[in-house]
Motif scaffolding. Sequence first.
Motif, PDB file in Angstrom:
ATOM      1  N   THR A 171       0.852  -1.188   0.000  1.00  0.00           N
ATOM      2  CA  THR A 171       0.000   0.000   0.000  1.00  0.00           C
ATOM      3  C   THR A 171       0.892   1.244   0.000  1.00  0.00           C
ATOM      4  OG1 THR A 171      -1.736  -1.131   1.235  1.00  0.00           O
ATOM      5  CG2 THR A 171      -1.748   1.282   1.290  1.00  0.00           C
ATOM      6  N   TRP A 172       0.566   2.176  -0.856  1.00  0.00           N
ATOM      7  CA  TRP A 172       1.296   3.430  -0.928  1.00  0.00           C
ATOM      8  C   TRP A 172       0.503   4.501  -0.178  1.00  0.00           C
ATOM      9  CZ3 TRP A 172       5.783   4.098  -4.103  1.00  0.00           C
ATOM     10  CH2 TRP A 172       6.160   2.947  -4.819  1.00  0.00           C
ATOM     11  N   GLY A 215      -3.560   0.749   5.751  1.00  0.00           N
ATOM     12  CA  GLY A 215      -2.536   0.054   4.980  1.00  0.00           C
ATOM     13  C   GLY A 215      -2.073  -1.215   5.689  1.00  0.00           C
ATOM     14  N   LEU A 273      -4.521  -3.930   5.100  1.00  0.00           N
ATOM     15  CA  LEU A 273      -4.490  -4.468   3.740  1.00  0.00           C
ATOM     16  C   LEU A 273      -3.370  -5.490   3.575  1.00  0.00           C
ATOM     17  CD1 LEU A 273      -5.096  -1.206   1.669  1.00  0.00           C
ATOM     18  CD2 LEU A 273      -6.697  -3.101   1.971  1.00  0.00           C
ATOM     19  N   VAL A 302       3.654  -1.239   3.721  1.00  0.00           N
ATOM     20  CA  VAL A 302       3.232   0.146   3.462  1.00  0.00           C
ATOM     21  C   VAL A 302       4.468   0.955   3.089  1.00  0.00           C
ATOM     22  CG1 VAL A 302       2.245   2.229   4.492  1.00  0.00           C
ATOM     23  CG2 VAL A 302       1.310  -0.015   5.091  1.00  0.00           C
ATOM     24  N   GLU A 351      -2.823  -2.880  -6.114  1.00  0.00           N
ATOM     25  CA  GLU A 351      -2.356  -2.104  -4.971  1.00  0.00           C
ATOM     26  C   GLU A 351      -3.206  -0.842  -4.785  1.00  0.00           C
ATOM     27  OE1 GLU A 351       2.360  -3.377  -4.857  1.00  0.00           O
ATOM     28  OE2 GLU A 351       1.847  -1.426  -5.705  1.00  0.00           O
ATOM     29  N   HIS A 352      -3.188  -0.335  -3.555  1.00  0.00           N
ATOM     30  CA  HIS A 352      -3.887   0.902  -3.227  1.00  0.00           C
ATOM     31  C   HIS A 352      -2.877   2.041  -3.063  1.00  0.00           C
ATOM     32  CE1 HIS A 352      -6.937  -2.030  -2.170  1.00  0.00           C
ATOM     33  NE2 HIS A 352      -7.827  -1.073  -1.948  1.00  0.00           N
TER      34      HIS A 352
END
Lengths: 270, 292
Positions: B2-3, B18, B21, B25, B65-66
């Motif tokens: 996660t970004w 994050g 998820l 991160v 990915e988010h």
Amino acid sequence: MSVVVAYKWAANPAEASARADGRVDFSRARPTVSEDDPVAIELGRELGDAGGVPVVGITAGTPAVATPMATKAALARGLDRIVLATDADAASWHATQTAQVLAALVGRVGDATLVLTGSASIDENAGVVPALIAGFLGWPCLLGVLDAEATASGWAFTLAGRRVEIDGPAVASVASSARAVVAPGMRDVLAAGRRPVESVDAGALGLRGAASASAEGADVPVVADVADLRVVGRRRPEARARKRVVFSGDTAPGELVDALRAEGVRGAGR
Amino acid sequence: MTWIVTTSARYSSLLDAGGRLGDGVRVVGVGEVPGADVRIEVPQGVPVEALAARVATAVSAQSGEHVLLPDLPAERVLAGAIAARLGAPLVRATKVCPTGALVARYGGLSLETVTTDGVLVALMEGGEEVEGDPTHATQRTDATELPQHPPAREIALDNEPSPAASPDLGAAERIVTAGRGFRTADDLALARSLAGALGAELAGTRPLTEAAGWLPRASCVGLSGHKVAPALYVAVGVSGQLHHLAGCSDADLLVAINSDPDAPIFAHADYGIVGDLYRVLPALTAALRDGL
């Protein structure tokens, strides 16, 4: 040179209702030029007049956005002409897809140096489309602009707490307080009917796949196909059960304090 | 992975999201952001918005990915550049899950669970401040490897309430929100007194924060601003339009004060007072100081 104003033909969800399955019924809601967009058009008109350049409206959506009622409503606010894109499936577009089409329309206008929008649309109220348009154009974007003026090298913007100068083109969303707007009069509406509207099929903009770089009118650095966003679940939010106890009269403040105390609320610092 | 991309230290909720998820991160800090893995320098006098394309190149998220950002104006601009570059959907999310996000649509009338085969860029409530050294990052960007930003300059103006007065609404336990029932900015002193008696933060509706500018924009509650969930929420002179209710409906206890007995806010309140706020607030503030 042109000043472009991106606007939305949209209905107010306050006039809509949610069905049990979460789908929203807009059948009783009357679409209009979205609430904040006339403010952007008003500022665009001022800048166009000051610079002696045309003010071009752009919009995208279902064929409803191309009806005379919709285009005249926007033109009557002060636009010189409109360039719009329609698609039968536009109601299912997500913001990135909409912005990609709007950015392509900016390219189609050809000589735009400024794109203005309202602060957010009345239906989605997300306020992300101007930033996405800027992303596709590769231009800087400012949100909440209170005022703007042309400079020798670009634009100067007044925002809350700061002034920003940008050399080159820019996208700006205009704060709803930036200008007071008045409803167009009969003369404005009649004049609007004589102004040009260019309507294109969104599919003809060629934004999908490798054809995008050479697509007709799509002078936009489109770098990727935009991924779809699928709705896999939908529901009406559960309304939280509330007590709905209402007090009135001179004793109301004391009664409310008693009720809050019974709920366990304590005063500041206690 | 996660970004997280942020200009602000207030991103604890994004770290939590994050973490849930999984797969790690990576925090891209624009400016001095504590806890950043990657730091992008913001040159003195350059508006962050002018760096959006540069920031976007630092986010090489892959399908599935988010990319999460606090729902703040500068981050919205960054999110737009990132989403356009990645060809990604951009949403304002209530929460995220590994396959997508939960999104409130149309003034909160509908909640949709959405998914994508690509990257999902989501703006969310940032949460509380993350602690750490804001000048430290495991990686600093090499500006020569990134696209040049357009020449841009910013200077400070004294034309709105001080940002220092902006409350941390995301973490507030109690909030008093002022609406259009207030006739002048000076009259907000009544709301401030009430907030003081309750130990609450003062917030405003969109008409007061954006249209009138009587309160900082960062203190807006509603779809245009914060979605809050305090233990106590007191709406004063707030009619209860859909766009505002979407921002406060998760309050544990909701109190409304309005002169219009038919105001929609009362249907969503636990307790209410029908009355002129100019008479009710002084009496209520005094009663609170004496009675709570």
